[in-house]
Each structure stands twice: as C-alpha cells, then as structure tokens.
Design an enzyme around this catalytic site. Structure first.
Site, PDB file in Angstrom:
ATOM      1  N   TYR A  28       0.849  -1.308  -0.057  1.00 12.88           N
ATOM      2  CA  TYR A  28      -0.040   0.072  -0.212  1.00 12.88           C
ATOM      3  C   TYR A  28       0.882   1.416   0.079  1.00 12.88           C
ATOM      4  CZ  TYR A  28      -4.185  -2.918   0.949  1.00 12.88           C
ATOM      5  OH  TYR A  28      -5.186  -3.657   0.858  1.00 12.88           O
ATOM      6  N   GLY A  30     -25.143   4.568  -2.708  1.00 15.32           N
ATOM      7  CA  GLY A  30     -26.041   5.405  -3.222  1.00 15.32           C
ATOM      8  C   GLY A  30     -25.537   6.390  -4.462  1.00 15.32           C
TER       9      GLY A  30
END
Length: 331
Positions: free
Chosen positions: A53, A224
C-alpha cells in the site's frame, strides 16, 4: 462497538475493520492519523494494511504512516489488532530483482522484517498472504511462518483472495505440521458480488476462518451512486469494477432498485450494504477504507443498524446469491 472472535481463535476484534489503503495515495499523513484516532475512540480495534500500500514508487508508505501513528504512544499499538499482508512485489521500479514478491520462505522473512521496521512495532498480530502462490509448496510457507511465530514476530496467519481449495490445502498442510494454520480469509464479498458464497465462505467456515470482506460497497456502487449522480455529485464509482457494472443497463437497473428499496425503508444505501454483510454467516467484519473522517462516521452507523426480515428478503430478490457448490452449477 460490537466485538467478535476472529474465526476459531480467542482474539476479539471489532465488527468493523479499518482499511488504510488510502493513507498515502489519497489521504495525507495527518488526516490518516486523525482517522485512526477517531476509529480507536469509536472502539474499532482491527486495522488492516499491506506492505504494497502506497503503490508504485511509494510502496510501503501506508505502513510508515501507521508506524508514525503508533510512535505517538498513548496505548495506540497496545489497543490495535494489526493486520498486514505479504505477496506483492516490493522491488524498486528502477531496479527489479527476484525474490521480492510471492511466498517463498526468503521473501516472507525479508518482507516481515521490512514491515516491522516501517510499522515501528515488534510484532504483527495477523500476517496475511495477499494472494495464493501456486508455485511455492505449503510446507515451505508454513516453515517460514512457524519461525516468525516462534520469534514472536507474528501471532496469527491469514489469507486473502484464496479459492476454497486453497484454504483447504493450506490448513491441511498446517495440520500435518501441528501448526495453527489460517485463521482468516479476506475476500471480495458484497451484495453485488456474492460468488464467494459458492466455495470460499463454506471452506472458511469449515476450517474455522473468520471472513473479512473487502470492497464491501463494490467500489462505491452500493453507496448511493445514482442519487449522487442525479444531484450532480462526483463519485469514485466511475472507475474500476463499479464503472463496468454501471455501464450495463440491467445492472444499473438493479442498483436503482436497491436505492429505491433503501429509500422506502429510510436507510442509507451505504449503511445497508455494510449492515447486510454483518448478518452473513462467518463474517467477522467488513473492511471500510475511508479517505476522510466523514466516511468513517458513516460506516460506524452500520454496526447499530438492524435490518428487518422483509428488507433482507427484498435484498436477496435484487441481488440473489449464487448458491453453494456444487448445487450452484450441478444438482
């Protein structure tokens, strides 16, 4: 915060896992520290990272950010169950060299020492194999891990992105050696991607592994996204697997049905997606990877959310699971 045992171990971890993959590439160090402080204050004690990462020339940067956070003291390291990963290629881009990736005993030893240094700690609580290595025998892998356990540098081992047969093979090899074996599996699992239910999750349950879903909102598509588009907002769901899904009219219609269902029940789509995972058998807790503090606060609501039987049934209608193997593809 609610806590649960990690698989068959005696280790207690929070039902939300703080993913740190954005720390460095998208979230500045100070902001990452603030998010980790807020998570710990909310009772989240399970933090996940990986040696790669930071990505590209900055591989390892995320572990360094966690290390500087631990260095501030205040019980941060003692309160945190720390998980990192090994497998990805850590060779410098301008100096590629063999044996700096995958799961050879040599790379496991070197990668662990490097992660400990970046993290500023003397041990890793959960050391995860980031991907299955089809070229390294399990006796070699477990030999290396057993040495790290004996040295006190690693407490538990876990897998990530393993097939069901890989989980079985790994733990049968560990059993022959008298080793504990894998105690967790981190896999892609969410309402829109349920193929792990065919073999991965049944294998994890059979061998006593806790399941740690990554990408619980499918790259944001379950958060959403259509409403945000209609309101003129932007979303990272316009890239990757989420963008591919939204480009399919049938899949887009499913996401619209999902958002309509959430509206009907007064539940935010992102909260519903996380809360659904918390109802699934074998799931320890999903990984949430906030870029900003508000995203963490939103994720924390899911732990308190109880979904009705009616709502869960409607979710299954919109996103039907594949069924378990072999019935999913045979009889």
């Amino acid at each position: 915060m609610e806590y649960t045992q990690l698989g068959r171990t005696g280790l207690k971890v929070s039902r939300l896992v703080l993913g740190t993959m954005n720390f460095g590439p998208f979230t500045e160090e100070a902001d990452g520290h603030a998010i980790m402080d807020a998570a710990l204050d909310a009772g989240v004690n399970f933090f996940d990272t990986a040696n790669v990462y930071g990505w590209g020339k900055n591989k390892g940067r995320t572990e360094e950010i966690i290390g500087t956070w631990f260095a501030q003291g205040g019980g941060r390291r003692e309160k945190t169950v720390l998980a990192t990963k090994v497998y990805g290629d850590m060779a410098a881009e301008d100096d590629p060299w063999p044996n700096q990736s995958r799961l050879s005993a040599l790379n496991i030893r070197r990668a662990c020492e490097a992660s400990l240094k970046r993290l500023g700690t003397d041990h890793i609580d959960l050391y995860q194999f980031h991907h299955i290595d089809r070229t390294t025998p399990w006796d070699e892998i477990w030999q290396a891990v057993d040495v790290l356990v004996q040295q006190g540098k690693v407490l538990y081992a876990g897998s990530s992105n393993f097939p069901g047969w890989g989980i079985a093979q790994a733990n049968e090899a560990a059993a022959r050696r008298g080793s504990l074996g894998l105690v967790s599996e981190q896999c892609l699992y969410n309402l829109a991607e349920r193929r792990a239910e065919m073999e991965v999750i049944p294998a994890a349950e059979a061998y006593g592994l806790g399941v740690i879903p990554w990408s619980p909102l499918h790259g944001g598509v379950l958060g959403g996204v259509l409403r945000k588009e209609s309101e003129g907002g932007t979303s990272r769901s316009r890239s990757g697997r989420a963008a591919e899904m939204l480009s399919d009219p049938a899949e887009r219609a499913r996401i619209q049905a999902y958002e309509d269902l959430c509206d009907k029940h007064g539940v935010a789509p992102g909260d519903a997606g996380l809360a659904w995972l918390l109802t699934r058998p074998g799931v320890t807790g999903p990984i949430v990877g906030p870029r900003v503090r508000d995203q963490l606060d939103s994720a924390l609501r899911a732990v308190e959310l109880e979904l009705s039987a009616e709502f869960l049934a409607a979710l299954d209608e919109i996103f039907p699971g594949p069924g378990a193997a072999p019935e999913a593809f045979a009889w």
